[in-house]
Enzyme design. Structure first.
Site, PDB file in Angstrom:
ATOM      1  N   THR A 171       0.793  -1.148  -0.208  1.00 10.23           N
ATOM      2  CA  THR A 171      -0.054   0.119   0.143  1.00 10.23           C
ATOM      3  C   THR A 171       1.004   1.204  -0.162  1.00 10.23           C
ATOM      4  OG1 THR A 171      -1.698  -1.099   1.292  1.00 10.23           O
ATOM      5  CG2 THR A 171      -1.761   1.296   1.449  1.00 10.23           C
TER       6      THR A 171
ATOM      7  N   LYS B 184      -7.914   1.457  -3.322  1.00  9.40           N
ATOM      8  CA  LYS B 184      -7.606   1.195  -1.695  1.00  9.40           C
ATOM      9  C   LYS B 184      -7.598   2.381  -0.691  1.00  9.40           C
ATOM     10  CE  LYS B 184      -5.052  -1.061   1.719  1.00  9.40           C
ATOM     11  NZ  LYS B 184      -5.560  -2.246   2.473  1.00  9.40           N
TER      12      LYS B 184
ATOM     13  N   LYS C 204      -1.834   4.885   8.709  1.00 15.67           N
ATOM     14  CA  LYS C 204      -0.978   5.003   7.409  1.00 15.67           C
ATOM     15  C   LYS C 204      -1.696   5.276   6.321  1.00 15.67           C
ATOM     16  CE  LYS C 204       1.640   2.260   3.941  1.00 15.67           C
ATOM     17  NZ  LYS C 204       2.199   1.007   3.813  1.00 15.67           N
TER      18      LYS C 204
HETATM   19  P1  NAD Z   1       5.637  -6.168   7.391  1.00 18.24           P
HETATM   20  O1  NAD Z   1       6.332  -4.958   7.969  1.00 18.24           O
HETATM   21  O2  NAD Z   1       5.248  -7.490   8.287  1.00 18.24           O
HETATM   22  O3  NAD Z   1       6.520  -6.624   6.305  1.00 18.24           O
HETATM   23  C1  NAD Z   1       7.172  -5.847   5.271  1.00 18.24           C
HETATM   24  C2  NAD Z   1       8.774  -6.740   5.081  1.00 18.24           C
HETATM   25  O4  NAD Z   1       9.511  -6.016   4.116  1.00 18.24           O
HETATM   26  C3  NAD Z   1       9.490  -6.688   6.272  1.00 18.24           C
HETATM   27  O5  NAD Z   1       9.719  -7.971   6.590  1.00 18.24           O
HETATM   28  C4  NAD Z   1      10.707  -6.070   5.818  1.00 18.24           C
HETATM   29  O6  NAD Z   1      11.872  -6.550   6.578  1.00 18.24           O
HETATM   30  C5  NAD Z   1      10.753  -6.208   4.148  1.00 18.24           C
HETATM   31  N1  NAD Z   1      11.514  -5.214   3.586  1.00 18.24           N
HETATM   32  C6  NAD Z   1      11.837  -4.047   4.044  1.00 18.24           C
HETATM   33  N2  NAD Z   1      12.518  -3.699   2.916  1.00 18.24           N
HETATM   34  C7  NAD Z   1      12.962  -4.428   2.037  1.00 18.24           C
HETATM   35  C8  NAD Z   1      13.702  -4.644   0.873  1.00 18.24           C
HETATM   36  N3  NAD Z   1      14.316  -3.736   0.312  1.00 18.24           N
HETATM   37  N4  NAD Z   1      13.740  -6.012   0.167  1.00 18.24           N
HETATM   38  C9  NAD Z   1      13.012  -6.889   0.643  1.00 18.24           C
HETATM   39  N5  NAD Z   1      12.171  -6.805   1.627  1.00 18.24           N
HETATM   40  C10 NAD Z   1      12.266  -5.722   2.640  1.00 18.24           C
HETATM   41  O7  NAD Z   1       4.536  -5.492   6.740  1.00 18.24           O
HETATM   42  P2  NAD Z   1       3.009  -6.424   6.159  1.00 18.24           P
HETATM   43  O8  NAD Z   1       1.912  -6.143   7.169  1.00 18.24           O
HETATM   44  O9  NAD Z   1       3.466  -7.416   5.572  1.00 18.24           O
HETATM   45  O10 NAD Z   1       2.843  -5.141   5.079  1.00 18.24           O
HETATM   46  C11 NAD Z   1       3.236  -4.985   3.865  1.00 18.24           C
HETATM   47  C12 NAD Z   1       2.332  -4.122   2.914  1.00 18.24           C
HETATM   48  O11 NAD Z   1       1.091  -4.568   2.930  1.00 18.24           O
HETATM   49  C13 NAD Z   1       2.406  -2.784   3.403  1.00 18.24           C
HETATM   50  O12 NAD Z   1       2.658  -1.493   2.699  1.00 18.24           O
HETATM   51  C14 NAD Z   1       1.083  -2.644   4.305  1.00 18.24           C
HETATM   52  O13 NAD Z   1       0.589  -1.371   4.481  1.00 18.24           O
HETATM   53  C15 NAD Z   1       0.155  -3.501   3.219  1.00 18.24           C
HETATM   54  N6  NAD Z   1      -1.155  -4.078   4.059  1.00 18.24           N
HETATM   55  C16 NAD Z   1      -0.922  -4.823   5.141  1.00 18.24           C
HETATM   56  C17 NAD Z   1      -2.162  -5.212   5.716  1.00 18.24           C
HETATM   57  C18 NAD Z   1      -1.807  -6.093   7.109  1.00 18.24           C
HETATM   58  O14 NAD Z   1      -3.029  -6.484   7.775  1.00 18.24           O
HETATM   59  N7  NAD Z   1      -0.721  -6.256   7.595  1.00 18.24           N
HETATM   60  C19 NAD Z   1      -3.214  -5.395   5.000  1.00 18.24           C
HETATM   61  C20 NAD Z   1      -3.279  -4.651   4.037  1.00 18.24           C
HETATM   62  C21 NAD Z   1      -1.964  -4.085   3.126  1.00 18.24           C
END
Ligand code: NAD
Length: 295
Positions: free
Chosen positions: A94, A169, A244
């Site tokens: 997102t 979204k 966010k």
């Molecule tokens: P998270 O923090 O658990 O996972 C993100 C991962 O990206 C982390 O493990 C981090 O180490 C990794 N990362 C950072 N830089 C990187 C790079 N250069 N290369 C590879 N990996 C890298 O977050 P999440 O909950 O998995 O969310 C991910 C995305 O999905 C976000 O944009 C969030 O807004 C969106 N989202 C999350 C949810 C939810 O319920 N968690 C729901 C809808 C959307």
């Protein structure tokens, strides 16, 4: 499913999504700088690599599931010149609409296909492959992405050209953030007026107050047994993520010159709530601060 997928970002969402692609038959090479995330994804059949470039080498598709727009743009800047021509860049994070369009432009100008495909459905949907994907991109890119998205989700909506998935979204979550505050204020007012939660729920859920924040994610325990309110707001959609998304909506509105006073107010209220309560509990926990008169 044939082909090799590079999956970058194996956190709460990306880890289970990548595992579902493995289940669907794809070869998935993953990278995450957090060793635990990489190890956990490995248990789901994802092949661990030492960096984004190693994961992306000769891949047919590069999927990103990263915290924010800066991460996505940095990844694309690193990978567009190394990827095979015609690689599909599929971003499920997102991020800001403007960042999504800039990332897609980086990919397409280098001869690749690109879509933005943010999700709703949370970590439960990511594990169960029941996510909804909102997709922005040209038809050829959408067609290439669709089988992968169907392996990770239950619903795929092509919303328009580049950035349209992110636009859908943040507009949806603007409605959600505002409606959760309204439902919470109504329950707190009802409490003071002597209404039981069940009575207000029985009326509003079948009347013009009906909405998802009330009937699925009800912020008080009781009327909807599966809502996070029944487990002290654990799990669900974290308040920090709602904050966010409301911030992304506010910055898109400012960029377009659109006044969104309720959206701005909701962003301010969630900022105050996260400051006080932390980012981790379900966003419906905002009712606890409203009840205490703390916002
Ligand atoms: P998270 O923090 O658990 O996972 C993100 C991962 O990206 C982390 O493990 C981090 O180490 C990794 N990362 C950072 N830089 C990187 C790079 N250069 N290369 C590879 N990996 C890298 O977050 P999440 O909950 O998995 O969310 C991910 C995305 O999905 C976000 O944009 C969030 O807004 C969106 N989202 C999350 C949810 C939810 O319920 N968690 C729901 C809808 C959307």
């Amino acid at each position: 499913m044939n082909g090799t997928v590079a999956f970058l970002g194996l956190g709460n969402m990306g880890g289970p999504m990548a595992a579902n692609l493995v289940k669907a038959g794809a070869v998935v090479r993953g990278f995450d700088p957090v060793p635990d995330a990489l190890a956990k994804a490995g248990r789901g059949g994802v092949l661990a690599t030492t960096g984004a470039a190693a994961a992306a080498r000769d891949a047919d598709v590069i999927i990103t599931m990263l915290p924010g727009g800066r991460h996505v743009l940095d990844c694309y800047a690193e990978l567009v010149s190394r990827a095979r021509p015609g690689t599909l860049f599929l971003d499920c994070s997102t991020i800001d609409v403007a960042d999504a369009r800039a990332a897609a432009a980086l990919a397409t100008e280098a001869g690749h296909l690109a879509v933005d495909a943010p999700v709703s459905g949370g970590v439960v949907g990511a594990a169960a492959a029941t996510l909804t994907f909102m997709v922005g991109g040209e038809t050829a890119a959408f067609t290439a992405a669709e089988p992968l998205l169907r392996a990770m989700g239950a619903r795929v909506v092509h919303c328009g050209s580049s950035g349209a998935g992110q636009a859908a979204k943040i507009c949806n979550n603007l409605i959600l953030g505002v409606s959760m505050i309204a439902v919470s204020e109504a329950f707190v007012l009802g409490e003071r007026l002597g209404l039981t939660h069940q009575a207000l729920f029985d009326v509003a859920s079948a009347a013009s107050g009906q909405c998802w924040a009330l009937t699925t994610n009800c912020p008080v325990p009781g009327p909807v047994p599966a809502s996070p309110a029944n487990r002290d707001y654990a799990g669900g959609f974290a308040a920090g993520l709602m904050l966010k998304d409301l911030g992304l909506a506010a910055s898109a509105a400012a960029a377009q010159g659109v006044r969104t006073p309720l959206g701005r107010a909701a962003a301010d209220l969630f900022a105050a709530f996260v400051e006080r309560d932390g980012p981790g509990r379900d966003f419906s926990a905002i009712i606890t601060a409203i009840r205490e008169g703390a916002l």
